[in-house]
Design an enzyme around this catalytic site. Structure first.
Site, PDB file in Angstrom:
ATOM      1  N   HIS A   5      30.123  38.869  39.376  1.00 60.72           N
ATOM      2  CA  HIS A   5      30.486  40.093  38.806  1.00 60.72           C
ATOM      3  C   HIS A   5      30.170  39.786  37.287  1.00 60.72           C
ATOM      4  O   HIS A   5      29.894  38.670  36.957  1.00 60.72           O
ATOM      5  CB  HIS A   5      32.033  40.346  38.775  1.00 60.72           C
ATOM      6  CG  HIS A   5      32.813  39.500  38.489  1.00 60.72           C
ATOM      7  ND1 HIS A   5      33.850  39.731  37.123  1.00 60.72           N
ATOM      8  CD2 HIS A   5      33.484  38.375  38.967  1.00 60.72           C
ATOM      9  CE1 HIS A   5      34.524  38.592  36.983  1.00 60.72           C
ATOM     10  NE2 HIS A   5      34.461  37.691  37.955  1.00 60.72           N
ATOM     11  N   HIS A  30      41.163  33.499  32.238  1.00 59.96           N
ATOM     12  CA  HIS A  30      41.416  34.852  32.017  1.00 59.96           C
ATOM     13  C   HIS A  30      42.380  34.908  30.480  1.00 59.96           C
ATOM     14  O   HIS A  30      43.077  35.955  29.922  1.00 59.96           O
ATOM     15  CB  HIS A  30      42.611  35.445  32.881  1.00 59.96           C
ATOM     16  CG  HIS A  30      41.775  35.841  34.225  1.00 59.96           C
ATOM     17  ND1 HIS A  30      42.316  36.610  35.192  1.00 59.96           N
ATOM     18  CD2 HIS A  30      40.677  35.482  34.507  1.00 59.96           C
ATOM     19  CE1 HIS A  30      41.565  36.788  35.941  1.00 59.96           C
ATOM     20  NE2 HIS A  30      40.320  36.132  35.701  1.00 59.96           N
ATOM     21  N   GLU A  37      35.525  43.594  38.670  1.00 59.25           N
ATOM     22  CA  GLU A  37      35.773  42.555  39.753  1.00 59.25           C
ATOM     23  C   GLU A  37      37.237  42.218  39.360  1.00 59.25           C
ATOM     24  O   GLU A  37      38.287  42.242  40.282  1.00 59.25           O
ATOM     25  CB  GLU A  37      35.007  41.261  39.843  1.00 59.25           C
ATOM     26  CG  GLU A  37      35.354  40.468  41.031  1.00 59.25           C
ATOM     27  CD  GLU A  37      36.520  39.227  40.699  1.00 59.25           C
ATOM     28  OE1 GLU A  37      36.892  38.684  41.453  1.00 59.25           O
ATOM     29  OE2 GLU A  37      37.090  39.374  39.350  1.00 59.25           O
ATOM     30  N   GLU A  38      37.431  42.060  38.141  1.00 63.35           N
ATOM     31  CA  GLU A  38      38.856  41.750  37.482  1.00 63.35           C
ATOM     32  C   GLU A  38      39.880  42.755  37.718  1.00 63.35           C
ATOM     33  O   GLU A  38      41.013  42.471  37.709  1.00 63.35           O
ATOM     34  CB  GLU A  38      38.717  41.479  36.017  1.00 63.35           C
ATOM     35  CG  GLU A  38      37.680  40.127  35.789  1.00 63.35           C
ATOM     36  CD  GLU A  38      38.420  38.996  36.183  1.00 63.35           C
ATOM     37  OE1 GLU A  38      39.096  38.825  36.882  1.00 63.35           O
ATOM     38  OE2 GLU A  38      37.705  38.148  35.782  1.00 63.35           O
ATOM     39  N   ASP A  84      31.177  33.681  41.672  1.00 64.38           N
ATOM     40  CA  ASP A  84      31.787  34.174  40.547  1.00 64.38           C
ATOM     41  C   ASP A  84      31.767  33.259  39.342  1.00 64.38           C
ATOM     42  O   ASP A  84      30.859  33.517  38.561  1.00 64.38           O
ATOM     43  CB  ASP A  84      33.364  34.423  41.163  1.00 64.38           C
ATOM     44  CG  ASP A  84      34.177  35.107  40.166  1.00 64.38           C
ATOM     45  OD1 ASP A  84      34.173  34.897  38.904  1.00 64.38           O
ATOM     46  OD2 ASP A  84      34.915  35.919  40.590  1.00 64.38           O
TER      47      ASP A  84
HETATM   48 ZN   LIG Z   1      35.784  36.074  38.256  1.00 64.24          ZN
END
Ligand SMILES: [Zn+2]
Length: 702
Positions: free
Chosen positions: A347, A517, A394-395, A423
């Site tokens: 992604h 994140h 994707e997130e 990923d």
């Molecule tokens: Zn990811």
């Protein structure tokens, strides 16, 4: 009885594996193996750590959240580069999907002292990318405002709420503070659990014991997060159905039907926000009530109490917009079987800069597209088509891969050989792979052929020797075996495995990684801590590329279903043991007999297919090879049931599904029936799974 039967299968599996791996390459005749080695040698000279660094610097220059202008610009840049590199049929596919962005995040108290949470992180001197604060939030939180006392519920698991209830602490209508978990437990599970318990607002914070100062030095001195770091993330119930919540099970193409928001099974009905340890501390300091149990204590310098604590005002406003997202697809057309496709995906969208997640993987993919494109321009093309996919959102809820997979379901079912997901390519030096067992041998051979940058051993040997590894604790940190055959969810392979029945592998180089994140997951973190020199990025490009080349060029597809039969036998045996332990009657295991028989037939079919594969390779006869390839390609599809698993029709695979935490749910229908203690459901699951195994056996036999 069961154990002996299982042991026989395991021995048969490993003996066969040994016999199957001479000096050649799995799936190739001796002469093709020579040609393949020549191609791989040429390929392996192309990936470059310096190129990976350049790609990475460009990809992480600005935040690129799904739906943003920057993420679209990156899609266009990628399309143009892929064309320039020599990929064919490069296109951007758009889907319009529900993609909420934050408008307002407020959390404050007036008693015992005035205080307000910050939803952004501190700048780090020397890292200019951290100078501009970004608002953190939980995508798919409801919008609203409440004022209520706060209670601490540790990890926010059902047993935590049971404890609170037993101690007379009511969480209904309250704000509940929980922590992110190590190892990882998906935040959507925390949201659903809180919603079920009648919680009004959920706060999920990063405790220093999980990914901060209690683990070791914090960024920029080390890999862990400082007390201001925040983990953004979606909270949708994509363990029910991933993808656009308003088009569950079909593609969000123009004119597609959309369901009303309140009918969407994957949309939470609770307000949620992520918090830093520093803000959680301000809240925990206000807690009264009993001291929390020992296991609930965390890394902050205070005694954790369960509350109630201060009355907080929590306001979350998300815009709930439908936004366009972009999937970039590029194909390297195969020469002799162009309809058959090996798909590589990563992604592109990031919560902020996405240093590790996902831009390390994107950098590896860009260098792979450049390298395979260069080979093609020099006249070396794969036999089967290699597809590159740059997914979006994707997130949020594995969105663009799911929409694209739903859109192309029929073609993929007919022609997809395998899906190789990367990923995060690199947060450290430890190779980790989760895959269906039919890919074990391919992965093992490729990992044995690529050098580990640090030790000079092969990637496979380095993994074996690395016994004091630090891992991220994320779902892709897959344990000590070279390949884990326990697949849950948490990345873009889900639609391929669970909805379409394509063999998948999910790979990474993993390591200590406490900035997941957060805005600190950026270029400097990766170049200083995660992969100084970008050598593991290069190693991933090589692993990914050689796997793709072998799948694309093999005479007989390098899929072996014998380890699959052994793995399923193991899963069955674990579940049977769990059932007979709780139902200790003499005939408690009789209900499993049809399943044991079906696994046994699956093992026989896998043995027969392997024998036919060896014979076809020995003869080199094209019609024989074509026949065995057809059998091997369709076996995984047989493991799907069109009705899905109970309560989750989108999840069709009968061997694999994610638990609500994203942990692997193995033989999910059966596992859930056993957990519920429901013997009728156990019987039904046994029939369903046996039928799926028989379909796979039939595919292998034809
Ligand atoms: Zn990811």
């Amino acid at each position: 009885m069961t154990m002996r039967w299982m042991a026989t299968l395991l021995v048969a599996g490993s003996a066969a594996l040994g016999a199957q791996a001479p000096a050649g390459i799995f799936g190739f005749t001796p002469s093709s193996a020579d040609r393949e080695r020549t191609i791989e040698t040429r390929f392996l000279a192309l990936p470059s750590a310096d190129r990976a660094r350049e790609y990475h610097r460009f990809l992480t220059e600005q935040p690129h959240l799904a739906g943003s202008d920057r993420n679209r610009e990156l899609a266009e840049w990628m399309r143009d580069r892929w064309k320039e590199y020599g990929l064919d049929e490069v296109e951007i596919v758009e889907h319009d999907v529900l993609l909420p962005w934050p408008v307002e995040m407020t959390l404050e108290m007036s008693e015992p002292r005035p205080w307000k949470a910050r939803f952004s992180e501190d700048p780090i001197p020397g890292d200019p990318d951290t100078a501009t604060p970004v608002i953190h939030y939980n995508a798919y939180s409801t919008s609203g405002e409440i004022t209520a006392p706060v209670v601490y519920a540790a990890s926010g698991n059902p047993e935590n709420y049971d404890w609170l209830e037993a101690h007379g602490i009511d969480v209904r209508g309250k704000i509940v503070l929980v922590r992110y978990s190590y190892p990882y437990s998906y935040r959507g599970f925390k949201a659903l659990t809180a919603q079920k318990r009648g919680v009004a607002g959920l706060l999920i914070y990063s405790d220093p014991a999980e990914d901060g100062a209690k683990k070791g030095p914090v960024y920029p001195d080390g890999p862990w997060g400082n007390d201001s770091h925040i983990q953004s993330g979606g909270i949708p119930y994509d363990f029910m159905v991933p993808g656009d919540p308003l088009t569950p099970g079909w593609a969000s193409v123009p004119g597609a039907k959309r369901i009303p928001r309140d009918e969407a099974a994957s949309l939470p009905k609770i307000m949620s926000a992520p918090l830093s340890a520093r803000d959680a501390r301000a809240i925990l300091e206000t807690m009264s009530g009993p001291e929390a149990p020992k296991e609930w204590q965390g890394g902050l310098p205070l005694a954790y109490r369960v509350g109630p604590g201060a009355t907080l005002r929590m306001k979350v406003v998300l815009d709930d917009e439908i936004r366009p997202i972009q999937t970039v697809i590029g194909r390297l057309r195969g020469t002799s079987a162009p309809d058959d496709e090996v798909i590589l995906g990563n992604h592109r969208d990031a919560w902020i800069y996405g240093g590790v997640d996902p831009s390390s993987g994107t950098a590896s993919m860009m260098d792979l597209a450049r390298s395979l494109g260069a080979l093609a321009r020099a006249g070396v093309r794969p036999k089967r088509t290699v597809v590159f996919a740059s997914w979006d959102a994707e997130e949020f809820t594995l969105t663009s891969s799911t929409e694209w997979g739903e859109q192309h379901e029929a073609e993929l079912r007919g022609h997809a050989i395998a899906y190789l997901n990367v990923d995060s390519s690199t947060s450290g030096p430890t190779f980790t792979a989760s895959a269906v067992p039919s890919l074990n041998q391919l992965i093992a051979e490729v990992a044995a052929s690529i050098p580990d940058p640090k030790t000079g051993l092969s990637v496979a040997q380095a993994k074996q020797k690395d016994d004091n590894r630090q891992t991220s604790g994320l779902p892709n940190a897959a344990g000590s075996a070279l390949v884990s055959n326990r697949l849950g969810s948490g990345s873009d392979y889900t639609v391929f495995l669970n909805f379409i029945g394509v063999p998948v592998v999910d790979m990474a180089f993993d390591g200590a990684y406490g900035v997941y994140h957060s805005q600190y997951d950026d270029h400097l973190w990766v170049s200083r801590i995660g992969d100084p020199g970008f050598k593991y990025h290069e190693a991933m490009t090589k692993l990914w590329g050689v796997m793709a080349l072998r799948l694309a060029n093999a005479d007989a597809l390098p899929l072996d279903y014998r380890p699959y039969a052994s793995a399923v036998a193991g899963f069955e045996s674990e579940l049977e043991a769990a059932w007979t332990k709780n139902a200790p009657t003499p005939d408690a295991s009789a209900v499993f007999e049809p399943l044991r028989a079906a696994v046994s037939r699956f093992a026989q079919a896998a043995n027969a297919a392997a024998a036919a594969q060896s014979a076809a390779l020995a003869s080199g006869e094209p019609s024989q090879l074509e026949a065995i390839n057809h059998r091997l390609m369709h076996a995984e599809r047989g493991l799907l049931d069109p009705d899905g698993i109970p309560g989750r029709p989108w999840y069709r695979h009968q061997i694999y599904a994610p638990k609500f935490t994203y942990a692997p749910d193995l033989l999910p229908a059966l596992g859930e029936a056993i957990e519920a203690g429901d013997s009728a459901a156990v019987g039904a699951a046994v029939s369903k799974i046996s039928a799926a195994l028989d379909r796979a056996s039939k595919a292998l036999a034809n």
